[in-house]
Enzyme design. Structure first.
Site, PDB file in Angstrom:
ATOM      1  N   CYS A  95      -0.171  -0.517  -0.337  1.00  0.00           N
ATOM      2  CA  CYS A  95       0.100  -1.750  -1.067  1.00  0.00           C
ATOM      3  C   CYS A  95       0.106  -2.851  -0.013  1.00  0.00           C
ATOM      4  CB  CYS A  95       1.444  -1.679  -1.795  1.00  0.00           C
ATOM      5  SG  CYS A  95       1.881  -3.247  -2.581  1.00  0.00           S
ATOM      6  N   CYS A 130       2.900  -5.737  -0.874  1.00  0.00           N
ATOM      7  CA  CYS A 130       4.344  -5.491  -0.814  1.00  0.00           C
ATOM      8  C   CYS A 130       4.594  -4.009  -0.551  1.00  0.00           C
ATOM      9  CB  CYS A 130       5.063  -6.009  -2.059  1.00  0.00           C
ATOM     10  SG  CYS A 130       4.354  -5.521  -3.637  1.00  0.00           S
ATOM     11  N   SER A 131       5.004  -3.255  -1.558  1.00  0.00           N
ATOM     12  CA  SER A 131       5.407  -1.872  -1.288  1.00  0.00           C
ATOM     13  C   SER A 131       5.235  -0.974  -2.506  1.00  0.00           C
ATOM     14  CB  SER A 131       6.877  -1.863  -0.851  1.00  0.00           C
ATOM     15  OG  SER A 131       7.652  -2.533  -1.832  1.00  0.00           O
ATOM     16  N   CYS A 132       4.310  -1.317  -3.416  1.00  0.00           N
ATOM     17  CA  CYS A 132       4.133  -0.534  -4.647  1.00  0.00           C
ATOM     18  C   CYS A 132       3.823   0.920  -4.309  1.00  0.00           C
ATOM     19  CB  CYS A 132       3.017  -1.138  -5.493  1.00  0.00           C
ATOM     20  SG  CYS A 132       3.396  -2.830  -5.985  1.00  0.00           S
TER      21      CYS A 132
END
Lengths: 191, 219
Positions: free
Chosen positions: A92, A95-97
């Site tokens: 991702c 961000c941090s998906c």
């Protein structure tokens, strides 16, 4: 940081927005219920049950919901299959998906700048950071999770596991092998 | 927004350093921050896109030098201040000194915990037919929204191929600004490594993003 966090929690509690006991319960649920063991069960089932594997690759959300022991995944889980010709890797960049229900909370490296910046431009270099190398003709497919779809890599079943049970196979499935930055453990390797 | 959070293709951040046997949280406050964000979101103070936007809007030097959960805390504080759920006076006192603002779904209590353990549903009924189908060549538009978007910079202006149609989903660009869900078709679009990174790039690498229809034009 600790004081600042505590101050905010005090404010939110005093305003009547949250019950601190509910925060405790959220944390406990994360600590006990989600984790790569869920994804490993899905992978092991796909390795042993061809109909489940087809269903998983067709519609992972629906396929996973048929396994009672795995918590509900919500919308749009997509399983992508590694083969001798193609290796899949998930990132991702924004961000941090990450598929929490399948793999738990993401590790720090997944959320940090080195991985997010380089995975889409130099995936072989990133794999080398993990000690992983692929034949130079293998296609590498990088999936950037830019929406609410979540990706689970279905790694290749290790050789030498013919006749193994689903439970035995699940123990070989590592978190990184389901992100695409590692392989499953080899049979006989120390756990 | 063209922020430092949009990291795809940047150089200079060094090697990936996995931590062996990494714990779920490194300190107790990280867990409290995660739980507060989940709880306040579930109580209706904000949606997931708005919370992402507030983290992206942190000053670049703060974003780059803060740990993951510190970014979550700073973004949460800014968001709650902006939306009027907390006041600067509360922060200064370390206690609630201003009256609360009603939450859309009320106080987050123990019986609400199960709700945050199930992922939200983002698929929506389509209002129109999809503009593209699998196999179509598309160009990621050369757009630079100054607010939240999920179209990373590294694909803008480049040509890819539609590979999957995921149906119609909440459009983050609208939801983040609290301008409604404005559902849009969502596609996996795959790009060749050389299309994105030039002729010197590894020809065996393919990269995909999930792109909302307004990000794309026929190519």
């Amino acid at each position: 940081m600790e004081l600042r966090v505590r101050a905010l929690e005090t404010i939110l509690t005093e305003k009547g927005y949250i019950d601190p006991a509910a925060l405790d319960a959220i944390i406990q649920a994360y600590e006990t219920r989600i984790g790569p063991h869920n994804g490993a069960q899905v992978v092991a089932r796909a390795w042993t049950d061809p109909a489940f594997k087809r269903a998983l690759l067709e519609d992972a959300t629906r396929a996973v919901s048929t396994l009672g022991h795995v918590s509900r995944v919500g919308d749009h889980l997509v399983a992508v299959e590694n083969t001798a010709q193609r290796h899949n890797m998930v990132v991702c960049t924004l961000c941090s998906c990450y598929p929490w229900e399948m793999l738990g909370l993401p590790p720090v490296w997944y959320k940090a700048a080195p991985y997010r910046s380089r995975a889409v431009k130099d995936p072989r270099g990133v794999l080398a950071d993990f000690g992983v190398s692929l034949p130079k003709e293998t296609e590498i497919r990088v999936w950037d999770s830019t929406a609410e779809t979540r990706f689970l890599v279905l790694p290749m079943r290790p050789e030498g596991t013919e006749g193994w049970s689903e439970q035995q196979l699940a123990a070989l499935v590592t978190r990184d092998s389901m992100i695409g930055t590692g392989f499953p453990k080899s049979p006989g390797a120390p756990s | 927004m063209n922020g430092v959070h949009d990291m795809g293709g940047m150089d200079g951040f060094g090697k990936v350093e996995p931590e062996p046997n990494e714990p779920m949280f490194h300190t107790e406050w990280e867990a409290r921050v995660l739980a507060m964000v989940r709880a306040m979101g579930a109580a209706g103070a904000f949606n997931i896109d708005t919370s992402r936007y507030y983290r992206e809007a942190l000053p670049p030097h703060v974003y780059l030098s803060s740990s993951y959960y510190k970014k979550w805390l700073l973004g949460l504080e800014d968001l709650l201040l902006d939306k009027g759920f907390i006041a600067a006076a509360d922060m200064a006192a370390g206690h609630a000194v201003q009256p609360p603002k009603p939450l859309k779904r009320g106080k987050f209590a123990l019986e609400d915990v199960e709700r945050v353990m199930v992922r939200g549903q983002f698929g929506r009924k389509p209002a129109a037919d999809p503009r593209f189908k699998s196999g179509d060549r598309v160009r990621a538009k050369n757009i630079h929204p100054v607010t939240h978007t999920r179209l990373p910079r590294y694909v803008r202006g480049h040509v890819g191929v539609i590979e999957r149609d995921h149906g119609c989903h909440v459009f983050p660009d609208s939801a983040a600004m609290e301008a409604g869900e404005n559902p849009q078709w969502l596609y996996t679009v795959v790009f060749g490594g050389r299309e994105l990174w030039g002729d010197d790039a590894d020809p065996t690498v393919m990269i995909s993003i999930d792109a909302f229809e307004p990000y794309l034009e026929p190519a």
